[in-house]
Design a protein around this motif. Structure first.
Motif: not given
Length: 267
Positions: A28-43
């Motif tokens: 809806n905002k006109g993006l053509t590509e995204i990367a989902i970048t969820d957290h992995h933060d050990p310790d």
């Protein structure tokens, strides 16, 4: 074409956005590509929250959405990995070859949390800033399993200080940041331009435009843009303004990634 390369879904402990909600908002905002970048933060050093990503479930869900939105939106398998000097082997083993794109971030320093303020307790403002930068430098000297450094001057977001000065106003900080940038350029790594920075400074993303200018002057070319969104309204926040400022600095391309390999796009 617009790309948001820093987005958090319900797979991150600090976000409730569904992956479908992210994708629909991006379209809806006109993006053509995204990367989902969820957290992995050990310790991670805050016992009230855990940033450990269920990689199998996460990647399976992204693959489903890649098929669902094929032809409408490119969705890359990303991750924001929280690096600390004592867990680099653990991080390396976790990442393997499963991701298109890896953001290296520093949410803790000297085994102390930035967000809850633990890291700042024994330092004045500039001591904290400089010791944070020394932590980043120590890691980038020995670790290369990432694509870009996320929000390099994130230390400015935290600490109960009246002002949030640009790090390049301090001579020692300039020296440390210059060394960090030279190393990542030499190692074919890049910087993220994180527009969540406008929440603390209406004029600058993270890192600041002055740091981005220094990166350009040193020969840096790999540059992604991300909103660090945890809510739909934050997606692609101030992207057009930010890109116009990047052009003024002299950047001519933004970067996306496929199987950890950079793709360059004119802006």
């Amino acid at each position: 074409m617009l790309y948001d390369y820093h987005l958090h879904s319900q797979f991150s402990a600090d976000s409730e956005m569904s992956l479908t909600e992210i994708c629909e908002t991006a379209i809806n905002k006109g993006l053509t590509e995204i990367a989902i970048t969820d957290h992995h933060d050990p310790d991670y050093k805050d016992p009230t929250i855990e940033f450990l990503l269920n990689k199998k479930a996460y990647l399976a869900e992204i693959r489903k959405l890649q098929q669902k939105y094929k032809g409408k939106l490119k969705i890359k398998k990303g991750i924001e990995i929280g690096l600390q000097l004592h867990i680099l082997t653990e991080c390396n083993n976790y990442l393997t070859d499963d991701f298109d794109f890896i953001i290296a971030s520093f949410h803790t320093a000297e085994k102390a949390d930035l967000y809850n303020g633990d890291f700042f307790r024994d330092y004045n403002q500039w001591e904290a800033y400089l010791n944070y930068l020394k932590t980043v430098l120590a890691v980038v000297k020995v670790y290369q399993n990432y694509n870009v450094i996320g929000h390099l001057d994130i230390i400015r977001r935290y600490g109960e200080f009246v002002s949030k000065p640009d790090l390049l106003t301090n001579k020692t900080a300039v020296e440390l940041i210059s060394e960090i940038l030279k190393i990542i350029i030499q190692n074919d790594k890049g910087l993220e331009v994180n527009t969540s920075g406008y929440r603390i400074d209406q004029k600058n993303p993270l890192p600041s435009f002055s740091i981005l200018k220094l990166y350009h002057e040193l020969g840096g070319k790999i540059l992604t843009i991300g909103s660090d969104s945890h809510q739909p309204e934050q997606i692609a926040h101030k992207f057009k303004f930010t890109i116009s400022k990047l052009k003024e600095i002299g950047f001519t391309e933004l970067t996306t990634f496929t199987n950890r390999q950079p793709n360059f796009h004119k802006i």
